[in-house]
Design an enzyme around this catalytic site. Sequence first.
Site, PDB file in Angstrom:
ATOM      1  N   GLY A   1      -6.538 -10.945   3.791  1.00  0.00           N
ATOM      2  CA  GLY A   1      -5.094 -11.079   3.984  1.00  0.00           C
ATOM      3  C   GLY A   1      -4.675 -10.697   5.400  1.00  0.00           C
ATOM      4  O   GLY A   1      -3.806 -11.341   5.999  1.00  0.00           O
TER       5      GLY A   1
ATOM      6  N   ASN B   1       4.457  -3.943  -0.454  1.00  0.00           N
ATOM      7  CA  ASN B   1       3.290  -3.325  -1.077  1.00  0.00           C
ATOM      8  C   ASN B   1       3.541  -1.902  -1.548  1.00  0.00           C
ATOM      9  O   ASN B   1       2.869  -1.418  -2.454  1.00  0.00           O
ATOM     10  CB  ASN B   1       2.098  -3.356  -0.115  1.00  0.00           C
ATOM     11  CG  ASN B   1       2.454  -2.926   1.284  1.00  0.00           C
ATOM     12  OD1 ASN B   1       3.316  -3.519   1.930  1.00  0.00           O
ATOM     13  ND2 ASN B   1       1.819  -1.874   1.753  1.00  0.00           N
TER      14      ASN B   1
ATOM     15  N   GLN C   1       1.019  -9.311  -1.776  1.00  0.00           N
ATOM     16  CA  GLN C   1       1.317  -8.573  -3.014  1.00  0.00           C
ATOM     17  C   GLN C   1       1.956  -9.472  -4.075  1.00  0.00           C
ATOM     18  O   GLN C   1       1.856  -9.186  -5.269  1.00  0.00           O
ATOM     19  CB  GLN C   1       2.241  -7.391  -2.726  1.00  0.00           C
ATOM     20  CG  GLN C   1       1.572  -6.255  -1.974  1.00  0.00           C
ATOM     21  CD  GLN C   1       0.524  -5.523  -2.799  1.00  0.00           C
ATOM     22  OE1 GLN C   1       0.547  -5.507  -4.037  1.00  0.00           O
ATOM     23  NE2 GLN C   1      -0.427  -4.916  -2.121  1.00  0.00           N
TER      24      GLN C   1
ATOM     25  N   SER D   1      -4.396 -12.920  -0.276  1.00  0.00           N
ATOM     26  CA  SER D   1      -5.685 -12.232  -0.264  1.00  0.00           C
ATOM     27  C   SER D   1      -6.215 -12.155  -1.687  1.00  0.00           C
ATOM     28  O   SER D   1      -5.538 -11.638  -2.576  1.00  0.00           O
ATOM     29  CB  SER D   1      -5.489 -10.825   0.305  1.00  0.00           C
ATOM     30  OG  SER D   1      -6.704 -10.122   0.258  1.00  0.00           O
TER      31      SER D   1
ATOM     32  N   HIS E   1      -8.427 -10.415  -3.363  1.00  0.00           N
ATOM     33  CA  HIS E   1      -8.735  -9.209  -4.163  1.00  0.00           C
ATOM     34  C   HIS E   1      -7.502  -8.588  -4.815  1.00  0.00           C
ATOM     35  O   HIS E   1      -7.624  -7.667  -5.611  1.00  0.00           O
ATOM     36  CB  HIS E   1      -9.500  -8.174  -3.333  1.00  0.00           C
ATOM     37  CG  HIS E   1      -8.711  -7.441  -2.293  1.00  0.00           C
ATOM     38  ND1 HIS E   1      -8.282  -6.152  -2.469  1.00  0.00           N
ATOM     39  CD2 HIS E   1      -8.289  -7.798  -1.065  1.00  0.00           C
ATOM     40  CE1 HIS E   1      -7.641  -5.743  -1.381  1.00  0.00           C
ATOM     41  NE2 HIS E   1      -7.633  -6.734  -0.516  1.00  0.00           N
TER      42      HIS E   1
ATOM     43  N   THR F   1     -18.416 -20.301   9.684  1.00  0.00           N
ATOM     44  CA  THR F   1     -18.970 -20.876   8.460  1.00  0.00           C
ATOM     45  C   THR F   1     -18.294 -20.242   7.257  1.00  0.00           C
ATOM     46  O   THR F   1     -18.203 -19.016   7.161  1.00  0.00           O
ATOM     47  CB  THR F   1     -20.493 -20.628   8.414  1.00  0.00           C
ATOM     48  OG1 THR F   1     -21.063 -21.255   9.559  1.00  0.00           O
ATOM     49  CG2 THR F   1     -21.112 -21.195   7.147  1.00  0.00           C
TER      50      THR F   1
ATOM     51  N   CYS G   1      -1.927   9.297   4.031  1.00  0.00           N
ATOM     52  CA  CYS G   1      -1.525  10.614   4.534  1.00  0.00           C
ATOM     53  C   CYS G   1      -2.747  11.327   5.096  1.00  0.00           C
ATOM     54  O   CYS G   1      -3.848  11.214   4.577  1.00  0.00           O
ATOM     55  CB  CYS G   1      -0.850  11.475   3.479  1.00  0.00           C
ATOM     56  SG  CYS G   1      -1.059  10.956   1.806  1.00  0.00           S
TER      57      CYS G   1
HETATM   58  N1  PLP Z   1      -0.387  -7.520   3.386  1.00  0.00           N
HETATM   59  C1  PLP Z   1      -0.030  -6.758   2.345  1.00  0.00           C
HETATM   60  C2  PLP Z   1       1.391  -6.754   1.888  1.00  0.00           C
HETATM   61  C3  PLP Z   1      -0.982  -5.975   1.689  1.00  0.00           C
HETATM   62  O1  PLP Z   1      -0.611  -5.206   0.664  1.00  0.00           O
HETATM   63  C4  PLP Z   1      -2.323  -6.002   2.146  1.00  0.00           C
HETATM   64  C5  PLP Z   1      -3.357  -5.146   1.528  1.00  0.00           C
HETATM   65  O2  PLP Z   1      -3.099  -4.068   1.066  1.00  0.00           O
HETATM   66  C6  PLP Z   1      -2.646  -6.827   3.238  1.00  0.00           C
HETATM   67  C7  PLP Z   1      -1.650  -7.567   3.825  1.00  0.00           C
HETATM   68  C8  PLP Z   1      -4.024  -6.908   3.767  1.00  0.00           C
HETATM   69  O3  PLP Z   1      -4.881  -7.632   2.917  1.00  0.00           O
HETATM   70  P1  PLP Z   1      -6.460  -7.470   3.054  1.00  0.00           P
HETATM   71  O4  PLP Z   1      -6.800  -6.175   2.398  1.00  0.00           O
HETATM   72  O5  PLP Z   1      -7.044  -8.628   2.329  1.00  0.00           O
HETATM   73  O6  PLP Z   1      -6.756  -7.507   4.505  1.00  0.00           O
END
Ligand code: PLP
Length: 381
Positions: free
Chosen positions: A71, A154, A182, A202, A204, A240, A327
């Site tokens: 992401g 997020n 998110q 993203s 995952h 690739t 933190c």
């Molecule tokens: N953008 C947001 C809002 C996210 O919550 C995250 C991951 O926590 C990312 C981007 C980044 O994604 P990635 O972990 O695949 O780099």
Amino acid sequence: MASIYLDHAATTPLDPRVLDAMRPYWSEQFGNPSSLHRFGQAAAAALEDARRQTADVLGCAPEEISFTGCGSESDNLALRGVALEQRKRHGKRHLITMPIEHHAVGHTMAQLRDDFGYDLTVLPVDGDGRVDPADVARAIRPDTALVSVMYANNEIGTIEPLAEIARVAHERGVPLHTDAVQAAGQLTLNVDALGVDLLSISSHKFYGPKGVGALYVRKGTPFVSTLTGGGHEGGRRAGTQNVPGIAGLAAALTLAYAELERHTAHYRLLRDRLVRGMLAIPDVRLTGHPTERLPNNASFVIRNTTGQDLLIRLDLAGIAASSGSACLVGNPEPSDVLLALGLPREWALGALRLTVGRMTTAEDIDVVVAALPGIVQALRT
Ligand code: PLP
């Protein structure tokens, strides 16, 4: 002891059906999709299948999708790709964003400003974390190259009014990027309904594998590749392709949207149970918009505690949560997102983000709601 995972905004487990979809592409169909021979062509077919499936969920053309490494990379490619091309083609070097973006957007924007001569407007958000489309309209100038506003936050789960932002941006001829990392798997990703020109996801975050993402770029959007090489992914992202990962992303996305209503109804039920239980504790506030929020996000501030202490105590009780911010040990600083909402420091320090998932049960929520008052009280005394 309980073992309860309430950190699905950080990452989700791989759906076993997704693993099945990925399995052939490691050792049986291992070809390089750029190769001419049959091994390569089998991989290329899998790649194009994944592209079509992804495009189906976004309601776009397959050639508007580029697969990426995560992401963060999707966000980086989107911002730099448009910013550089707009400056080269039209001399435009003004960018607009807001203060509660993920660092993948926030730090990229700041770097473009600090090191590469762009002007940056960071619009304020209200107490729920929403940007006002009228502020976007007022901030746009003749040299504005791009607006980037995330779909859903997020930390606090707030959903931004993207369709209205898209309207005011497009009336002034400015493209709109959204970080939908998110939102993916919980809210519609139809790019025409949202009105966006670029969108990042993203895998995952929606029960797919880590280390693979996608970027949608609407046909005709000014864009130059900032990852150059062999011209892969329509010339937008060289390298690739990660074929098993991409097959996994597409399978996960397809499943998430085929089952969207069931999963989000489940999330909402548990989230609301969690919110009710948490707000019964004195001096606890919900953060983010009360209704315009991600179905799986319950985030709070708890006065006179710290996020770090809460997480340690919860972990000892077998509950995995997040404070929504990084933190430092011994030096917890409140998150920029919570400060941007205007929360006083003594509230913002005690941030707790609980994000439910497909496997979360009502019993899990009851365990958490029963454990928290004691934990909070112990921290306050
Ligand atoms: N953008 C947001 C809002 C996210 O919550 C995250 C991951 O926590 C990312 C981007 C980044 O994604 P990635 O972990 O695949 O780099």
